[in-house]
Design a protein around this motif. Structure first.
Motif, PDB file in Angstrom:
ATOM      1  N   SER A 277      -7.116   4.605   2.596  1.00 11.92           N
ATOM      2  CA  SER A 277      -8.840   4.618   2.609  1.00 11.92           C
ATOM      3  C   SER A 277      -9.245   5.524   3.627  1.00 11.92           C
ATOM      4  O   SER A 277     -10.087   6.380   3.233  1.00 11.92           O
ATOM      5  CB  SER A 277      -9.299   3.393   2.838  1.00 11.92           C
ATOM      6  OG  SER A 277      -8.753   2.381   1.593  1.00 11.92           O
ATOM      7  N   GLU A 278      -8.576   5.783   4.728  1.00  8.67           N
ATOM      8  CA  GLU A 278      -9.034   6.578   5.827  1.00  8.67           C
ATOM      9  C   GLU A 278      -8.640   7.850   5.394  1.00  8.67           C
ATOM     10  O   GLU A 278      -9.561   8.856   5.691  1.00  8.67           O
ATOM     11  CB  GLU A 278      -8.491   6.274   7.074  1.00  8.67           C
ATOM     12  CG  GLU A 278      -8.713   7.263   8.295  1.00  8.67           C
ATOM     13  CD  GLU A 278     -10.362   6.979   8.680  1.00  8.67           C
ATOM     14  OE1 GLU A 278     -10.694   8.007   9.653  1.00  8.67           O
ATOM     15  OE2 GLU A 278     -10.989   6.372   8.246  1.00  8.67           O
TER      16      GLU A 278
ATOM     17  N   VAL B 170       0.387   1.532  12.345  1.00  7.35           N
ATOM     18  CA  VAL B 170       0.217   0.339  11.565  1.00  7.35           C
ATOM     19  C   VAL B 170       1.156  -0.678  12.210  1.00  7.35           C
ATOM     20  O   VAL B 170       2.345  -0.713  11.810  1.00  7.35           O
ATOM     21  CB  VAL B 170       0.713   0.564  10.285  1.00  7.35           C
ATOM     22  CG1 VAL B 170       0.144  -0.408   9.281  1.00  7.35           C
ATOM     23  CG2 VAL B 170      -0.034   2.117   9.796  1.00  7.35           C
TER      24      VAL B 170
ATOM     25  N   PHE C 108      -4.421   0.718  11.925  1.00  2.21           N
ATOM     26  CA  PHE C 108      -4.714  -0.120  10.664  1.00  2.21           C
ATOM     27  C   PHE C 108      -3.807  -1.177  10.521  1.00  2.21           C
ATOM     28  O   PHE C 108      -2.774  -1.254  10.965  1.00  2.21           O
ATOM     29  CB  PHE C 108      -4.416   1.137   9.733  1.00  2.21           C
ATOM     30  CG  PHE C 108      -5.323   2.405   9.902  1.00  2.21           C
ATOM     31  CD1 PHE C 108      -6.536   2.572   9.485  1.00  2.21           C
ATOM     32  CD2 PHE C 108      -4.983   3.424  10.543  1.00  2.21           C
ATOM     33  CE1 PHE C 108      -7.428   3.547   9.350  1.00  2.21           C
ATOM     34  CE2 PHE C 108      -5.533   4.549  10.829  1.00  2.21           C
ATOM     35  CZ  PHE C 108      -6.849   4.791  10.400  1.00  2.21           C
ATOM     36  N   ASN C 109      -4.402  -2.074   9.728  1.00  4.39           N
ATOM     37  CA  ASN C 109      -3.562  -3.189   9.475  1.00  4.39           C
ATOM     38  C   ASN C 109      -2.558  -2.835   8.368  1.00  4.39           C
ATOM     39  O   ASN C 109      -1.786  -4.059   8.116  1.00  4.39           O
ATOM     40  CB  ASN C 109      -4.629  -4.103   8.959  1.00  4.39           C
ATOM     41  CG  ASN C 109      -5.596  -4.870  10.195  1.00  4.39           C
ATOM     42  OD1 ASN C 109      -5.159  -4.886  11.130  1.00  4.39           O
ATOM     43  ND2 ASN C 109      -6.862  -4.955   9.941  1.00  4.39           N
ATOM     44  N   SER C 110      -2.801  -2.123   7.336  1.00  9.15           N
ATOM     45  CA  SER C 110      -1.853  -1.784   6.366  1.00  9.15           C
ATOM     46  C   SER C 110      -1.925  -0.256   5.950  1.00  9.15           C
ATOM     47  O   SER C 110      -2.773   0.513   6.183  1.00  9.15           O
ATOM     48  CB  SER C 110      -2.247  -2.748   5.234  1.00  9.15           C
ATOM     49  OG  SER C 110      -3.390  -2.072   4.484  1.00  9.15           O
TER      50      SER C 110
ATOM     51  N   GLU D 250      -5.170   0.532   4.111  1.00 10.35           N
ATOM     52  CA  GLU D 250      -6.144   1.019   5.115  1.00 10.35           C
ATOM     53  C   GLU D 250      -5.913   2.410   5.505  1.00 10.35           C
ATOM     54  O   GLU D 250      -6.927   3.233   5.526  1.00 10.35           O
ATOM     55  CB  GLU D 250      -6.094   0.331   6.143  1.00 10.35           C
ATOM     56  CG  GLU D 250      -6.775  -1.236   6.078  1.00 10.35           C
ATOM     57  CD  GLU D 250      -7.077  -2.072   7.006  1.00 10.35           C
ATOM     58  OE1 GLU D 250      -7.055  -1.503   8.283  1.00 10.35           O
ATOM     59  OE2 GLU D 250      -7.423  -3.329   6.808  1.00 10.35           O
TER      60      GLU D 250
ATOM     61  N   GLY E 249       0.743  -1.156  -0.112  1.00  8.27           N
ATOM     62  CA  GLY E 249      -0.096   0.077  -0.155  1.00  8.27           C
ATOM     63  C   GLY E 249       0.834   1.270   0.146  1.00  8.27           C
ATOM     64  O   GLY E 249       0.005   2.439   0.024  1.00  8.27           O
TER      65      GLY E 249
END
Length: 209
Positions: A199-200, A173, A191-193, A196, A78
Motif C-alpha cells: 500500500s505504501e 516489517v 509496517f505490520n505486514s 502494508e 501480502g
C-alpha cells in the motif's frame, strides 16, 4: 518472505539440548537474521570455550533437515500481492539471505518464488554475514543498482544494521522481535505486514511526477 524463523529456532533448540545446553525463546532473539557462522560464534560467546561447537554444528544440520521435512514454511501475508505489484511496475528485486544457497534455493523453489526474483545473494557467497553490509552490497551489484537506490525489506535487527551500513533505504516489517528505538531510527518506515508495504509503495509510486 517465508515464515522460516520458528523452524530454525526449533531446530537449533533441539540441537543445543542434545549437546546439554538450552536456547530459550528469549535468547533466540539475538540469533535472528544472522548466518550459521554468526549464530555459532554467538553460541561460543554465550556458553564459553567448553561449548562443543563441532558436535552442535553437525547436530543442527540434522535437526534442520528433520524440521523442514515435517512442513514447508508458509509465505508471509501480502507477499504474492506485493510481488505482483512489483511485476506491474517492472521493479528489479533480489533476495539477500543469511541462509546458504542450497537451503535458500530449496525454500524459494518449494513456494514457487525462485523465478520471481532477478538475483539471489546468499550467506556462503560473502565473507561477512549480517549485520555486515556484504550481502546487500552483493545483491545490489548483481542487480546493477547503486546502494542508495535500493529499498530493503527487513524483519531483523541484524538485517537493518546491515542495510543501514550498506547505505540503503529500509522498511522494517517486524517478525518475532520488535525493533529497538535505535534500530527503528535507521529505517524510513515500519509496517505490520507486506500488505502494508504494498500500500505504501502504491502511494509513493502514484505520487511521483
Amino acid at each position: 518472505m517465508l515464515d522460516t524463523e520458528p523452524f530454525y529456532r526449533t531446530a537449533w533448540q533441539r540441537a543445543a539440548r542434545e549437546c546439554g545446553y538450552e536456547i530459550s525463546d528469549e535468547l533466540w532473539f539475538d540469533f535472528i537474521g544472522r548466518t550459521r557462522a554468526g549464530g555459532e560464534d554467538l553460541m561460543m560467546n554465550l556458553f564459553g570455550a567448553g561449548f562443543p561447537l563441532e558436535t552442535f554444528h553437525a547436530a543442527s544440520l540434522l535437526t534442520e533437515n528433520a524440521v523442514f521435512a515435517e512442513a514447508v514454511p508458509s509465505k508471509k501475508p501480502g507477499l504474492d500481492q506485493l510481488l505482483a505489484f512489483l511485476d506491474l511496475c517492472r521493479v528489479p528485486r533480489a533476495v539477500a539471505t543469511s541462509t546458504d544457497r542450497q537451503r535458500a534455493t530449496e525454500h524459494l523453489s518449494n513456494r514457487q518464488l525462485l523465478d520471481r526474483f532477478d538475483v539471489v545473494a546468499t550467506a556462503d557467497e560473502v565473507a561477512n554475514g549480517k549485520p555486515a553490509p556484504d550481502l546487500f552490497l552483493l545483491a545490489a551489484k548483481r542487480l546493477g543498482v547503486d546502494p542508495p537506490n535500493c529499498l530493503v525489506l527487513e524483519d531483523s535487527e541484524a538485517g537493518v544494521l546491515a542495510a543501514h551500513r550498506a547505505g540503503m533505504r529500509i522498511f522494517i516489517v517486524p517478525d518475532l522481535k520488535s525493533p529497538s528505538e535505535a534500530i527503528e531510527s535507521m529505517a524510513q518506515g515500519r509496517f505490520n505486514s507486506l500488505a502494508e508495504v504494498e500500500s505504501e509503495l502504491r502511494r509513493l509510486f502514484t505520487s511521483r511526477p
